[in-house]
Design an enzyme around this catalytic site. Structure first.
Site, short mmCIF file in Angstrom:
data_model
loop_
_atom_site.label_atom_id
_atom_site.label_comp_id
_atom_site.label_asym_id
_atom_site.label_seq_id
_atom_site.Cartn_x
_atom_site.Cartn_y
_atom_site.Cartn_z
N ASP A 206 0.84 -1.21 0.00
CA ASP A 206 0.00 0.00 0.00
C ASP A 206 0.87 1.26 0.00
O ASP A 206 0.36 2.38 -0.06
CB ASP A 206 -1.00 0.00 1.15
CG ASP A 206 -0.34 0.09 2.51
OD1 ASP A 206 0.90 -0.06 2.61
OD2 ASP A 206 -1.07 0.30 3.51
N SER A 207 2.21 1.08 0.01
CA SER A 207 3.09 2.22 -0.23
C SER A 207 2.79 2.84 -1.59
O SER A 207 3.22 3.96 -1.88
CB SER A 207 4.56 1.78 -0.17
OG SER A 207 4.80 0.70 -1.06
N ASP B 114 -1.10 -6.40 -0.21
CA ASP B 114 -1.21 -5.70 1.07
C ASP B 114 -2.67 -5.36 1.38
O ASP B 114 -3.38 -4.80 0.54
CB ASP B 114 -0.42 -4.39 0.95
CG ASP B 114 0.32 -4.03 2.20
OD1 ASP B 114 0.14 -4.73 3.23
OD2 ASP B 114 1.09 -3.06 2.17
N LYS C 10 -0.75 -9.45 3.20
CA LYS C 10 0.04 -8.87 4.30
C LYS C 10 -0.87 -7.98 5.14
O LYS C 10 -1.73 -7.29 4.59
CB LYS C 10 1.23 -8.07 3.77
CG LYS C 10 2.07 -7.44 4.89
CD LYS C 10 3.39 -6.91 4.39
CE LYS C 10 3.31 -5.54 3.78
NZ LYS C 10 2.77 -4.48 4.66
N GLU D 48 -0.97 -5.33 8.65
CA GLU D 48 -0.22 -4.58 9.66
C GLU D 48 -0.80 -4.84 11.06
O GLU D 48 -2.02 -4.86 11.23
CB GLU D 48 -0.28 -3.08 9.35
CG GLU D 48 0.49 -2.73 8.10
CD GLU D 48 0.64 -1.22 7.89
OE1 GLU D 48 0.30 -0.43 8.80
OE2 GLU D 48 1.12 -0.85 6.81
N GLU E 24 9.58 -3.28 10.23
CA GLU E 24 9.97 -2.01 9.60
C GLU E 24 10.47 -1.00 10.64
O GLU E 24 9.82 -0.77 11.66
CB GLU E 24 8.74 -1.43 8.86
CG GLU E 24 9.00 -0.10 8.19
CD GLU E 24 7.95 0.28 7.15
OE1 GLU E 24 7.07 -0.55 6.83
OE2 GLU E 24 8.02 1.42 6.66
O1 KIV Z 1 3.51 -1.04 1.54
C1 KIV Z 1 4.68 -1.43 1.39
O2 KIV Z 1 5.29 -1.31 0.33
C2 KIV Z 1 5.31 -2.05 2.55
C3 KIV Z 1 6.79 -2.26 2.50
C4 KIV Z 1 7.53 -0.98 2.46
C5 KIV Z 1 7.24 -3.16 3.55
O3 KIV Z 1 4.66 -2.36 3.47
#
Ligand code: KIV
Length: 262
Positions: free
Chosen positions: A42-43, A81, A110, A112, A179
């Protein structure tokens, strides 16, 4: 790469490489490399969409980009994510969101955080979906942290972090991202569990590393935290190529006679 290989690499002490990719052309390039796996993170909210944090990213956006990455890299191991609150709105909605990412082409999701997520993770794992955890500086909590700050500095925070790492392993996570935490605590965390811990800004003692593709290619000139290494001066190369293109157009040398239809 499969979840089985993640475990094998941890057992064999072989570091795991992961990189973000949000689209089909960059995923195709990653697939041509030796990098182990792709994270559609989600970056994307910050890297591609220009937001100041990841909070505005939706499940629709994530599913569309997981699908794009999958089209570019049909064989890659892709982690999708779960964006802001996508796993915090009750079991039914969480499972719908997990299904969206998996149907879009993810091999795993993934998530959080640990507190309040462990039963959920257990349910998702028991449903046949591999889950990667994410601890330390979890960017979706940026407002609770008061900014993007290194986590796990105090003794209390380190104790909690180690507990969370073990909780995520017990819940069935096959791996987790750690992280922006001090290198020593990241190494201790990695030693304390049998699942691989993939670090970002967490030093060398983890079982692998992840970076955002645009950061490691030097395309993101405004962003250079300490933990990012630029493996390419991408921005200069791209701007240089664009200037060559412009120059050749204005000089009348592009296109030439081989670059046209008769
Ligand atoms: O969203 C993302 O790209 C991430 C990574 C930076 C670990 O969570």
């Amino acid at each position: 790469m499969t979840v089985v290989d993640f475990a094998k690499k941890k057992r064999g002490g072989i570091p795991i490489s992961m990189v973000t990719s949000y689209d089909s052309w960059s995923a195709a390039l990653v697939a041509q490399s030796q990098v182990d796996c792709i994270l559609v993170g989600d970056s994307i909210g910050m890297t591609l969409y220009g937001y100041t944090d990841t909070v505005p990213v939706t499940i629709e956006t994530m599913a569309a980009h997981v699908a794009a990455a999958r089209r570019g890299a049909p064989e890659a191991f892709i982690v999708g994510d779960m964006p802001f609150l996508a796993h915090r709105m009750g079991l039914e909605r969480t499972m719908e969101n997990v299904a969206r990412l998996m149907r879009a082409g993810a091999n795993a999701v993934k998530m959080e955080g640990a507190a309040g997520n462990t039963d959920l993770i257990r349910h998702i794992v028991e449903s046949g979906v591999p889950v990667m955890g994410h601890l330390g500086l979890t960017p979706q909590s940026v407002h609770a942290f008061g900014g993007f700050r290194v986590q796990g500095k105090s003794q209390n925070a380190q104790k909690r972090l180690l507990e969370d790492v073990r909780m995520l392993e017990d819940s069935g996570c096959f791996s987790l991202v750690l992280e922006a935490v001090p290198a020593a605590i990241a190494a201790q965390a990695s030693e304390s569990v049998s699942i691989p811990i993939i670090g970002i800004g967490a030093g060398t003692g983890t079982d692998g590393q992840v970076l955002v593709l645009q950061d490691l290619l030097g395309l993101n000139t405004d962003f250079k935290p300490k933990f990012v290494r630029r493996f390419l001066d991408g921005a200069s190369l791209v701007v240089g190529a664009l200037n060559d293109y412009h120059r050749e157009i204005t000089a009348g040398t592009f296109p030439d006679e081989t670059e046209r239809y008769e």
